[in-house]
Enzyme design. Sequence first.
Site, PDB file in Angstrom:
ATOM      1  N   GLU A 159      48.108  12.246  22.072  1.00 41.32           N
ATOM      2  CA  GLU A 159      47.917  12.985  20.823  1.00 41.32           C
ATOM      3  C   GLU A 159      49.149  13.814  20.458  1.00 41.32           C
ATOM      4  OE1 GLU A 159      44.188  15.108  21.524  1.00 41.32           O
ATOM      5  OE2 GLU A 159      43.096  13.356  20.775  1.00 41.32           O
ATOM      6  N   ASP A 199      35.686  10.386  24.451  1.00 46.04           N
ATOM      7  CA  ASP A 199      36.018  11.795  24.298  1.00 46.04           C
ATOM      8  C   ASP A 199      34.796  12.703  24.266  1.00 46.04           C
ATOM      9  OD1 ASP A 199      37.376  14.075  23.952  1.00 46.04           O
ATOM     10  OD2 ASP A 199      38.135  13.659  21.943  1.00 46.04           O
ATOM     11  N   GLU A 234      32.111  20.724  21.431  1.00 42.39           N
ATOM     12  CA  GLU A 234      32.878  20.151  20.322  1.00 42.39           C
ATOM     13  C   GLU A 234      32.071  19.106  19.550  1.00 42.39           C
ATOM     14  OE1 GLU A 234      36.574  18.390  21.581  1.00 42.39           O
ATOM     15  OE2 GLU A 234      37.084  17.702  19.570  1.00 42.39           O
TER      16      GLU A 234
HETATM   17  O1  GCW Z   1      38.532  16.154  22.363  1.00 35.61           O
HETATM   18  C1  GCW Z   1      39.801  16.046  21.856  1.00 35.61           C
HETATM   19  C2  GCW Z   1      39.917  17.253  21.017  1.00 35.61           C
HETATM   20  C3  GCW Z   1      41.296  17.846  21.010  1.00 35.61           C
HETATM   21  C4  GCW Z   1      41.741  18.011  22.458  1.00 35.61           C
HETATM   22  C5  GCW Z   1      41.805  16.649  23.104  1.00 35.61           C
HETATM   23  C6  GCW Z   1      42.158  16.727  24.569  1.00 35.61           C
HETATM   24  C7  GCW Z   1      43.056  19.750  23.424  1.00 35.61           C
HETATM   25  O2  GCW Z   1      39.476  16.990  19.717  1.00 35.61           O
HETATM   26  O3  GCW Z   1      41.223  19.073  20.345  1.00 35.61           O
HETATM   27  O4  GCW Z   1      42.977  18.676  22.554  1.00 35.61           O
HETATM   28  O5  GCW Z   1      40.566  16.015  23.019  1.00 35.61           O
HETATM   29  O6  GCW Z   1      41.248  16.724  25.375  1.00 35.61           O
HETATM   30  O7  GCW Z   1      43.318  16.786  24.897  1.00 35.61           O
END
Ligand code: GCW
Length: 721
Positions: A312, A386, A414
């Site tokens: 990311e 995720d 989240e």
């Molecule tokens: O779950 C996703 C999130 C990001 C997060 C990423 C990660 C810290 O939306 O905000 O970044 O994973 O775990 O690195």
Amino acid sequence: MAQSKKITFGLLLLLVISATTVKAENGYELWLRYNRISNTSLRLNYIRQLSSVTLIGHSPTLQAAKYELIKGLKGLTGSKIPFFKKQDNGSPGLFIATAGNLGSLKKNIPPSQLQQCGNEGYLLTTTKTGSKRIIITAQSDIGILYGVFHFLRLLQTEQSLDNLHILSVPGLKLRLLNHWDNLNRTVERGYAGFSIWNWHTLPAYIDQRYIDYARANASVGINGTVLTNVNANATVLTQPYLQKVKALAGVFRPYGIKVYLTARFSAPIESGGLKTADPLNEQVRQWWKDKAKEIYALIPDFGGFLVKANSEGQPGPQDYKRTHSDGANMLAEAVAPYKGIIIWRAFVYASENPTDRHKQAYDDFVPLDGKFSSNVMVQVKNGAIDFMPREPFHPLFGAMPKTPLMMEFQVTQEYLGQSTNLVYLAPLFKEVLDSDTRSRGKGSTVAKIIDGSLDSHTLNGMAGVANIGNDLNWCGHPFAQANWFALGRLAWNYSLSAEQIAQEWLQMTFSNDKKFLQPVLNLMLKSRENLVDYMNPLGLHHIMGTGHHYGPAPWVNDQRRPEWNPVYYHKADSTGIGFNRTATGSNALSQYHPEVRAHWEQLDNCDEKYLLWFHHVPWTHLMKNGRTLWNELCYRYYNGAAAVQKMQEAWKPLEPLIDQERFDQIRQLMAIQYQEATWWRDACLLYFQQFSKQPLPTGFEKPEHTLEYFKKLRFPYAPGN
Ligand code: GCW
């Protein structure tokens, strides 16, 4: 005479009122409330059994234990119990000392059991002979502190103190919180206000919250905290910030909590002025060695670094055509002289890579098994996408036997209703831990992979992405505290059941009254499954709002990266819905052991929890219960939302049983949760209906709004983004 009668009556009335009113509460005390035990005969019995407390030793950790006992016993029993600090003075009551200081009481304890306590375990036991004694002992001061918290928990949950014999040893070595807290005090995916770390006033100002945070963590056995976001900022590695980190480490040390930081891979450039961050470059390596030296000079027990790299947009070794192990090993070398560790995250995926995102971490990491230094752990999210409301376990578990894998759970919600939905996460955690990877035969559970027992790793652990902020009640939703609690309890002992943990937490946080406990326990235990139904039934995933991840948005298809679009995941079209991950599709299933695959591979006998996770399924497909897929989807969404209504109904009659403040907060939050559940239900079904072209089954109320209405909703300031 009449006058004095009046006074007596008045006094009586006051007594009655004070005995029955529940004190005002704001949730700040978490599960460490220590309210007076309402069962009087039990309370008097405790007072009798605890006629004195003897605590030998005075290290900062033992001082913390003493502070907790004084506070706890006074609150719970309402009586001031005398404390002694001399070697055995023979007084009956509670006796607390490490093994070396037990004196003549040592004969009550089998040496093998003392041995078993190890570095952090403890023993609670009652003497069989002589004056009745309850002994808390351990090999270390931190063991004593953990034992004291356990002992207080017995009182808080109104257990008998007769014939105690409890030996408790942690199942995992590293039990960590990961804060995604930024230096400007925003919290990525934080829904409980701003960061509790006030970097601006540190190091000179020690907020009481830091101490209470440490108490709460120690009470559930959490022994490490990563203070900063994995989307890291190199500034935290500069001297002024390290001084602040040192101050926090000083607060946490007596509570057995080590601090860790996230390392931005490009820090040698940003903070060190170098031209590169290539892990094989000598200057870069030296920069990290010097940095480690600087940190350990300030914080000798610094835990180490947590790293998100090449994911990311974060920098990493692949920027220099090096591997994850090259990057991790460079950092590992820098912290090794001080016994530090590197926790390298496996949450990686890249937009340039057209492969199913589900497969990418496995593809990157499995070839590196055996290449990591001995002080590196690879931290793996519970599932391959995720932290979805439900995911199959990550295929990396069981696939990297030569590398210690650390579990990463997300405690902050989240994707599970953020801080407006009551969702108890222990059932999710347990589902993952109990999953059988089959990697080393039947019974190769994820729990046995992460505790190192299957592959003889000595490093092992579990981390939870924290849900803590500076809200008065720490976690936003009063019930979100249970998820912090559960993470700690499970990291200590993953064989506890979700129910046991919830029950304990409720008793400590709200009440021991069965009229309260039964319905609320029931509601907590169902809460996650209900949410799956109204958000992501049957294996749907990643269909939430873009960016802030708040609310449903299955229609989004305009994001720059394909795998950021919900349509990438649900693939709804006129023929059906779901992601084909079988051999005719992305074949992510091939990353699982054949015996695991067998449960999921065939459309007709796939575990329906994961149906749309692994298959693209025709709308008319018949489910095991005889409904068509479309009807089942409708049924799940409606059922999930209706369950929230039932939760509201169950909550209503509990008003007299707890404090008004938290009762009202929860009542209001449940109303929001119901709105959000119906929003998810209606928005998702209206959207999918465009493809299924089928009506809602008869008897289901019509959505109040149109799909267009839902598509236009905007939340520019949704939290945590
Ligand atoms: O779950 C996703 C999130 C990001 C997060 C990423 C990660 C810290 O939306 O905000 O970044 O994973 O775990 O690195």
